[in-house]
Design an enzyme around this catalytic site. Structure first.
Site, mmCIF file in Angstrom:
data_model
loop_
_atom_site.group_PDB
_atom_site.id
_atom_site.type_symbol
_atom_site.label_atom_id
_atom_site.label_comp_id
_atom_site.label_asym_id
_atom_site.label_seq_id
_atom_site.Cartn_x
_atom_site.Cartn_y
_atom_site.Cartn_z
ATOM 1 N N LYS A 197 42.970 25.171 15.898
ATOM 2 C CA LYS A 197 43.967 24.149 16.218
ATOM 3 C C LYS A 197 45.165 24.916 16.780
ATOM 4 C CE LYS A 197 45.625 19.989 16.282
ATOM 5 N NZ LYS A 197 45.177 19.024 17.297
ATOM 6 N N TYR A 214 43.321 28.912 1.503
ATOM 7 C CA TYR A 214 42.619 29.241 0.266
ATOM 8 C C TYR A 214 43.131 30.517 -0.403
ATOM 9 C CZ TYR A 214 39.099 25.633 1.058
ATOM 10 O OH TYR A 214 38.451 24.435 1.219
ATOM 11 N N ASP A 223 39.850 19.018 16.183
ATOM 12 C CA ASP A 223 39.835 17.541 16.217
ATOM 13 C C ASP A 223 38.839 17.047 17.272
ATOM 14 O OD1 ASP A 223 41.587 18.655 18.085
ATOM 15 O OD2 ASP A 223 43.071 17.058 17.931
ATOM 16 N N ASP A 227 35.439 24.185 6.081
ATOM 17 C CA ASP A 227 35.140 23.345 4.921
ATOM 18 C C ASP A 227 34.897 21.908 5.375
ATOM 19 O OD1 ASP A 227 35.003 22.474 2.209
ATOM 20 O OD2 ASP A 227 37.070 21.768 2.390
ATOM 21 N N ASP A 238 31.045 19.569 6.071
ATOM 22 C CA ASP A 238 30.678 18.307 5.410
ATOM 23 C C ASP A 238 30.272 17.285 6.469
ATOM 24 O OD1 ASP A 238 31.212 19.299 2.856
ATOM 25 O OD2 ASP A 238 32.339 17.516 2.238
HETATM 26 C C1 IPM Z 1 32.914 23.962 -0.567
HETATM 27 C C2 IPM Z 1 33.773 23.259 -1.573
HETATM 28 C C3 IPM Z 1 34.854 24.206 -2.091
HETATM 29 C C4 IPM Z 1 35.684 24.629 -0.903
HETATM 30 C C5 IPM Z 1 35.724 23.604 -3.215
HETATM 31 C C6 IPM Z 1 34.889 23.211 -4.408
HETATM 32 C C7 IPM Z 1 36.839 24.536 -3.636
HETATM 33 O O1 IPM Z 1 34.314 22.103 -1.024
HETATM 34 O O2 IPM Z 1 32.222 24.934 -0.941
HETATM 35 O O3 IPM Z 1 32.889 23.560 0.609
HETATM 36 O O4 IPM Z 1 36.623 23.936 -0.497
HETATM 37 O O5 IPM Z 1 35.387 25.698 -0.349
HETATM 38 MN MN MN Z 2 33.642 21.675 1.007
#
Ligand code: IPM
Ligand code: MN
Length: 370
Positions: free
Chosen positions: A190, A138, A222, A246, A250
């Site tokens: 990793k 990032y 993983d 990230d 999710d």
């Molecule tokens: C998050 C989002 C962001 C990230 C994107 C929108 C750049 O996916 O906050 O997890 O990857 O950090």
């Molecule tokens: Mn995200």
């Protein structure tokens, strides 16, 4: 003497304005119940503003935002604007510019009906992920060479600094200790393929020596993606790099009700902090009073907790949990199924009820400190 907290609000694109509106109604209500004072500054940045003015987030506005105690974000991303421009120009700019190095994302199952996992209940899924938030891929160190030719090359650097790794590890050890649950901090790397992650494993052992009361676990990312589905109960506090965090969060969100509920705190203790839902701008639902505002309402709870208004934070979280357990929400996706304002009203009614009854008997600490 009551202090007035100054909050910068950037509702953004798509469903952002609608879900932020409900988050602010909840904030105003709980502030009244708890005798907390707020002052809000609204900022117009997002796709609409960009198309009208070519401004993404001007320096002067950034400087003004940083004078606040906290920032509440809606959602960013507009199909009419080049992908990434607003996400990076606003969300990442604020994360990096404010040096918010710890992205705290709770993964907590409030009700067994919300998980797709078989035979797992609230006692099995309750952990918090600390995602490093200012480095890794990032950092934006990417390039293209011979673009559009058969010899094309694309690069993107992954960077980790000793300072960056150390401060997020220390933050995670402290959080693990403060949660005081299983006192287990799991590092996800990793390092078997990304040799640069040796910095993480070495710093983890070194800093860990200062926290003899915290057990250290190290897993490859993983394998952790598999374990979190098969044995989520083994996690208490997790710390990892930006990109793995990230992805892993999710996955975590999907285990406890999805993006309709997931919120996060971007922190640098002692500085302006930033709170947001994890979901995107869902333009397909924009302006229809359909989007689910619970993730933003949970972000408001995390904001209150971080500002030190612990009782208010817990009240908001408890109210959301009672709405979830009431079974009145047909689903927890981004489409609320009952209306954005209707979900907000349910939370307000639960707040009111708890306000009349006094403190609820659920003494669970709020998300950011859990
Ligand atoms: C998050 C989002 C962001 C990230 C994107 C929108 C750049 O996916 O906050 O997890 O990857 O950090
Ligand atoms: Mn995200």
């Amino acid at each position: 003497m009551t202090r007035t907290w100054r909050i910068a609000v950037v509702p953004g694109d798509g469903i952002g304005p609608e879900v932020v509106r409900e988050g602010l109604r909840v904030l105003e209500h709980v502030a009244r119940l708890e005798g907390i004072a707020f002052e809000l500054t609204h900022y117009p940045f997002g796709g609409e503003h960009y198309r009208a003015t070519q401004e993404i987030l001007p320096d002067a506005a950034f400087e003004h935002i940083r004078t606040h105690d906290a920032v509440l974000l809606g959602a960013f991303g507009d199909p009419r604007v080049e992908p990434g421009l607003l996400e990076f120009g606003i969300v990442a700019r604020l994360r990096f510019g404010l040096d918010l190095f710890a992205n705290v994302r709770p993964v907590r199952l409030y009700d067994a009906s919300l998980t797709p996992l078989k035979d797992k209940g609230p006692e099995h899924i309750d952990f918090v992920v600390v995602r490093e938030n200012t480095e890794d891929a990032y950092a934006g160190m990417w390039g293209q060479f011979k673009r559009g030719t058969p010899d094309e090359v694309a690069t993107q650097e992954i960077i980790f600094t000793r300072k960056g790794v150390e401060r997020v590890l220390r933050f995670a050890f402290e959080l693990c200790r403060a949660r005081d649950r299983r006192r287990t901090l799991t590092l996800l790397t990793k390092a078997n393929a990304l040799r640069a992650m040796e910095l993480w494993t070495r710093a983890f052992a070194e800093i860990g020596a200062e926290y003899p009361d915290v057990n250290r676990e190290h897993q490859y990312i993983d394998a952790a993606c598999m374990f979190v589905v098969t044995q989520p109960e083994q996690y208490d506090t997790v710390v990892t790099s930006n990109m793995f965090g990230d992805i892993f969060t999710d996955l975590g969100a999907a285990l406890v009700g999805g993006l309709g509920l997931a919120a996060s705190a971007n922190l640098h203790p002692g500085r302006t902090s930033l709170f947001e839902s994890v979901h995107g701008s869902a333009p397909q639902f924009a302006g229809q009073n359909r989007a689910n505002p619970l993730a933003t309402i949970m972000a408001v709870s995390m904001m209150l907790d971080s500002l030190g208004a612990k009782a208010a934070a817990t009240r908001v979280e408890d109210a959301v949990v009672r709405v979830l357990r009431s079974g009145r929400l047909p689903n927890l996706g981004m489409d609320s199924g009952v209306g954005t304002d209707a979900v907000g009203n349910m939370v307000l009614a639960e707040l009111e009820r708890a306000g009349c009854e006094g403190r609820s008997d659920d003494t669970t600490p709020s998300p950011a400190t859990r």
